[in-house]
Design a protein around this motif. Structure first.
Motif, PDB file in Angstrom:
ATOM      1  N   ARG A  62       0.842  -1.184   0.000  1.00  0.00           N
ATOM      2  CA  ARG A  62       0.000   0.000   0.000  1.00  0.00           C
ATOM      3  C   ARG A  62       0.882   1.242   0.000  1.00  0.00           C
ATOM      4  O   ARG A  62       2.089   1.163   0.191  1.00  0.00           O
ATOM      5  N   THR A  63       0.263   2.376  -0.231  1.00  0.00           N
ATOM      6  CA  THR A  63       0.996   3.636  -0.264  1.00  0.00           C
ATOM      7  C   THR A  63       0.659   4.451   0.980  1.00  0.00           C
ATOM      8  O   THR A  63      -0.496   4.529   1.391  1.00  0.00           O
ATOM      9  N   PHE A  64       1.686   5.058   1.560  1.00  0.00           N
ATOM     10  CA  PHE A  64       1.534   5.772   2.823  1.00  0.00           C
ATOM     11  C   PHE A  64       2.142   7.171   2.726  1.00  0.00           C
ATOM     12  O   PHE A  64       3.242   7.341   2.212  1.00  0.00           O
ATOM     13  N   ALA A  65       1.413   8.144   3.261  1.00  0.00           N
ATOM     14  CA  ALA A  65       1.925   9.509   3.394  1.00  0.00           C
ATOM     15  C   ALA A  65       2.081   9.786   4.881  1.00  0.00           C
ATOM     16  O   ALA A  65       1.092   9.763   5.628  1.00  0.00           O
ATOM     17  N   ILE A  66       3.308  10.011   5.318  1.00  0.00           N
ATOM     18  CA  ILE A  66       3.586  10.272   6.725  1.00  0.00           C
ATOM     19  C   ILE A  66       3.864  11.764   6.883  1.00  0.00           C
ATOM     20  O   ILE A  66       4.840  12.285   6.349  1.00  0.00           O
ATOM     21  N   ILE A  67       2.993  12.435   7.622  1.00  0.00           N
ATOM     22  CA  ILE A  67       3.088  13.883   7.789  1.00  0.00           C
ATOM     23  C   ILE A  67       3.625  14.184   9.187  1.00  0.00           C
ATOM     24  O   ILE A  67       2.951  13.949  10.191  1.00  0.00           O
ATOM     25  N   GLY A  68       4.850  14.677   9.231  1.00  0.00           N
ATOM     26  CA  GLY A  68       5.523  14.905  10.509  1.00  0.00           C
ATOM     27  C   GLY A  68       6.603  13.858  10.708  1.00  0.00           C
ATOM     28  O   GLY A  68       6.295  12.693  10.949  1.00  0.00           O
ATOM     29  N   LEU A  69       7.861  14.263  10.580  1.00  0.00           N
ATOM     30  CA  LEU A  69       8.976  13.315  10.624  1.00  0.00           C
ATOM     31  C   LEU A  69       9.835  13.488  11.872  1.00  0.00           C
ATOM     32  O   LEU A  69      11.059  13.474  11.818  1.00  0.00           O
ATOM     33  N   GLY A  70       9.155  13.652  13.008  1.00  0.00           N
ATOM     34  CA  GLY A  70       9.858  13.626  14.282  1.00  0.00           C
ATOM     35  C   GLY A  70      10.239  12.190  14.602  1.00  0.00           C
ATOM     36  O   GLY A  70      10.233  11.319  13.726  1.00  0.00           O
ATOM     37  N   ALA A  71      10.549  11.909  15.865  1.00  0.00           N
ATOM     38  CA  ALA A  71      10.992  10.567  16.254  1.00  0.00           C
ATOM     39  C   ALA A  71       9.942   9.512  15.917  1.00  0.00           C
ATOM     40  O   ALA A  71      10.257   8.457  15.350  1.00  0.00           O
ATOM     41  N   PHE A  72       8.678   9.789  16.232  1.00  0.00           N
ATOM     42  CA  PHE A  72       7.599   8.828  15.988  1.00  0.00           C
ATOM     43  C   PHE A  72       7.344   8.657  14.495  1.00  0.00           C
ATOM     44  O   PHE A  72       7.337   7.538  13.965  1.00  0.00           O
ATOM     45  N   GLY A  73       7.120   9.759  13.791  1.00  0.00           N
ATOM     46  CA  GLY A  73       6.823   9.692  12.367  1.00  0.00           C
ATOM     47  C   GLY A  73       7.948   9.079  11.559  1.00  0.00           C
ATOM     48  O   GLY A  73       7.723   8.283  10.639  1.00  0.00           O
ATOM     49  N   SER A  74       9.185   9.407  11.914  1.00  0.00           N
ATOM     50  CA  SER A  74      10.340   8.851  11.207  1.00  0.00           C
ATOM     51  C   SER A  74      10.429   7.346  11.393  1.00  0.00           C
ATOM     52  O   SER A  74      10.740   6.602  10.449  1.00  0.00           O
ATOM     53  N   LEU A 118      -0.799   9.251   7.723  1.00  0.00           N
ATOM     54  CA  LEU A 118      -0.589   9.349   9.166  1.00  0.00           C
ATOM     55  C   LEU A 118      -0.120  10.761   9.483  1.00  0.00           C
ATOM     56  O   LEU A 118       0.920  11.201   8.996  1.00  0.00           O
ATOM     57  N   VAL A 119      -0.910  11.473  10.282  1.00  0.00           N
ATOM     58  CA  VAL A 119      -0.503  12.793  10.757  1.00  0.00           C
ATOM     59  C   VAL A 119       0.223  12.578  12.079  1.00  0.00           C
ATOM     60  O   VAL A 119      -0.394  12.233  13.086  1.00  0.00           O
ATOM     61  N   ALA A 120       1.540  12.755  12.061  1.00  0.00           N
ATOM     62  CA  ALA A 120       2.369  12.474  13.232  1.00  0.00           C
ATOM     63  C   ALA A 120       3.075  13.731  13.724  1.00  0.00           C
ATOM     64  O   ALA A 120       4.214  13.677  14.190  1.00  0.00           O
ATOM     65  N   LYS A 177      -1.589  10.909  15.282  1.00  0.00           N
ATOM     66  CA  LYS A 177      -0.971  10.850  16.614  1.00  0.00           C
ATOM     67  C   LYS A 177      -1.573  11.951  17.471  1.00  0.00           C
ATOM     68  O   LYS A 177      -1.597  13.117  17.080  1.00  0.00           O
ATOM     69  N   ALA A 178      -2.067  11.582  18.663  1.00  0.00           N
ATOM     70  CA  ALA A 178      -2.623  12.559  19.597  1.00  0.00           C
ATOM     71  C   ALA A 178      -1.621  12.838  20.709  1.00  0.00           C
ATOM     72  O   ALA A 178      -0.821  11.968  21.083  1.00  0.00           O
ATOM     73  N   ILE A 179      -1.705  14.029  21.253  1.00  0.00           N
ATOM     74  CA  ILE A 179      -0.789  14.435  22.320  1.00  0.00           C
ATOM     75  C   ILE A 179      -1.409  14.172  23.695  1.00  0.00           C
ATOM     76  O   ILE A 179      -0.725  13.790  24.635  1.00  0.00           O
ATOM     77  N   ALA A 236     -11.009  11.104  12.220  1.00  0.00           N
ATOM     78  CA  ALA A 236      -9.819  10.260  12.085  1.00  0.00           C
ATOM     79  C   ALA A 236     -10.224   8.800  12.273  1.00  0.00           C
ATOM     80  O   ALA A 236     -11.006   8.467  13.164  1.00  0.00           O
ATOM     81  N   ASP A 237      -9.699   7.924  11.434  1.00  0.00           N
ATOM     82  CA  ASP A 237     -10.045   6.505  11.511  1.00  0.00           C
ATOM     83  C   ASP A 237      -9.375   5.816  12.694  1.00  0.00           C
ATOM     84  O   ASP A 237      -9.920   4.880  13.283  1.00  0.00           O
ATOM     85  N   ARG A 238      -8.178   6.253  13.042  1.00  0.00           N
ATOM     86  CA  ARG A 238      -7.459   5.668  14.178  1.00  0.00           C
ATOM     87  C   ARG A 238      -6.634   6.765  14.825  1.00  0.00           C
ATOM     88  O   ARG A 238      -5.930   7.505  14.139  1.00  0.00           O
ATOM     89  N   ILE A 239      -6.736   6.859  16.153  1.00  0.00           N
ATOM     90  CA  ILE A 239      -6.001   7.878  16.904  1.00  0.00           C
ATOM     91  C   ILE A 239      -5.050   7.173  17.856  1.00  0.00           C
ATOM     92  O   ILE A 239      -5.444   6.264  18.586  1.00  0.00           O
ATOM     93  N   ILE A 240      -3.792   7.596  17.838  1.00  0.00           N
ATOM     94  CA  ILE A 240      -2.755   6.935  18.620  1.00  0.00           C
ATOM     95  C   ILE A 240      -2.240   7.874  19.697  1.00  0.00           C
ATOM     96  O   ILE A 240      -1.936   9.040  19.425  1.00  0.00           O
ATOM     97  N   LEU A 241      -2.148   7.353  20.912  1.00  0.00           N
ATOM     98  CA  LEU A 241      -1.498   8.060  22.013  1.00  0.00           C
ATOM     99  C   LEU A 241      -0.229   7.272  22.347  1.00  0.00           C
ATOM    100  O   LEU A 241      -0.240   6.398  23.215  1.00  0.00           O
ATOM    101  N   PRO A 242       0.874   7.528  21.638  1.00  0.00           N
ATOM    102  CA  PRO A 242       2.069   6.677  21.752  1.00  0.00           C
ATOM    103  C   PRO A 242       2.601   6.517  23.169  1.00  0.00           C
ATOM    104  O   PRO A 242       2.965   5.420  23.578  1.00  0.00           O
ATOM    105  N   GLU A 243       2.656   7.608  23.938  1.00  0.00           N
ATOM    106  CA  GLU A 243       3.222   7.516  25.277  1.00  0.00           C
ATOM    107  C   GLU A 243       2.352   6.652  26.181  1.00  0.00           C
ATOM    108  O   GLU A 243       2.864   5.845  26.963  1.00  0.00           O
TER     109      GLU A 243
END
Length: 219
Positions: free
Chosen positions: A6-18, A74-76, A102-104, A117-124
């Motif tokens: 599949r094709t993915f667009a990752i928006i935000g290339l901080g530690a998580f997005g990268s 993915l908006v990260a 990604k949610a803060i 948003a279809d899926r919301i992630i709280l990484p911490e």
């Protein structure tokens, strides 16, 4: 038949997005990385299919970059909630099939949910639960939360069970289901006859968290 990608667009290339972008690319997917920071974009230029320097709060810029042609976005974006919300709105308007964000914090989570948003992630929080699970019971190697209280857990076989038959473990007593056993890179179905446990084995177990915890304590 070739593996479908599949094709993915990752928006935000901080530690998580990268990390997400790099892993998706390593799996052979088409990945575009987007960030305002030139240094972040340059760092991943060779690892991803394509990279773009742009402001994701600009809907037209996202459209010109072709984000609307990707299967998943993915908006990260890091700690700038306003930018995250605007980028999410823009991607939703572009009509990308799947939108992950990604949610803060919980307030950010509620806003993103309202935006569709279809899926919301709280990484911490997710990582915190993951670490707590492993600290609470050393036999737990990994787990996946399936929702509604159910999880799939990887449990290490302790030394004291060496030589014991897999079929002798009483999963039904704990209302659990054994999915199988991993020995190195080999998977053994739970129906395997006469399989003796070894210390490096890992059990794949499905069930509710309290039952998994009780079984892990007994193991």
């Amino acid at each position: 038949m070739p593996k479908e990608t599949r094709t993915f667009a990752i928006i935000g290339l901080g530690a998580f997005g990268s990390a997400v972008a790099s892993e998706l690319a390593r799996f052979g997917n088409t990945v575009m990385g987007i960030d305002q920071d030139e240094a972040r974009v340059a760092k991943l230029a060779d690892a991803l299919t394509s990279t773009v320097i742009l402001d994701a709060t600009d809907e037209q810029a996202l459209r010109e970059a072709g984000v609307d042609r990707y299967d998943v976005a993915l908006v990260a974006i890091g700690h700038d909630i306003e930018s995250s919300i605007l980028a999410t709105m823009n991607v939703r308007v572009l009509g990308v099939d799947q939108l992950w964000v990604k949610a803060i914090n919980k307030t950010h989570h509620r806003i993103l949910s309202k935006l569709g948003a279809d899926r919301i992630i709280l990484p911490e929080q997710e990582m915190g639960r993951h670490v707590a699970q492993r600290l609470n019971n050393p036999v737990v190697q990994d787990y996946v939360n399936l929702g509604n209280g159910f999880s799939v857990v990887t449990m290490a076989v302790p030394e004291r069970l060496k030589g014991r038959l897999l079929s002798s473990l009483d999963f039904e007593h704990y209302d659990l289901r054994l999915l199988g056993l991993m020995r190195g890179t080999e998977f053994h179905p739970c129906e395997t006859e006469g399989l003796e446990l070894a210390p490096q084995d890992k059990l794949l177990v499905l069930g509710r968290r309290p039952d998994l915890r009780s079984f892990g304590d007994a193991l």
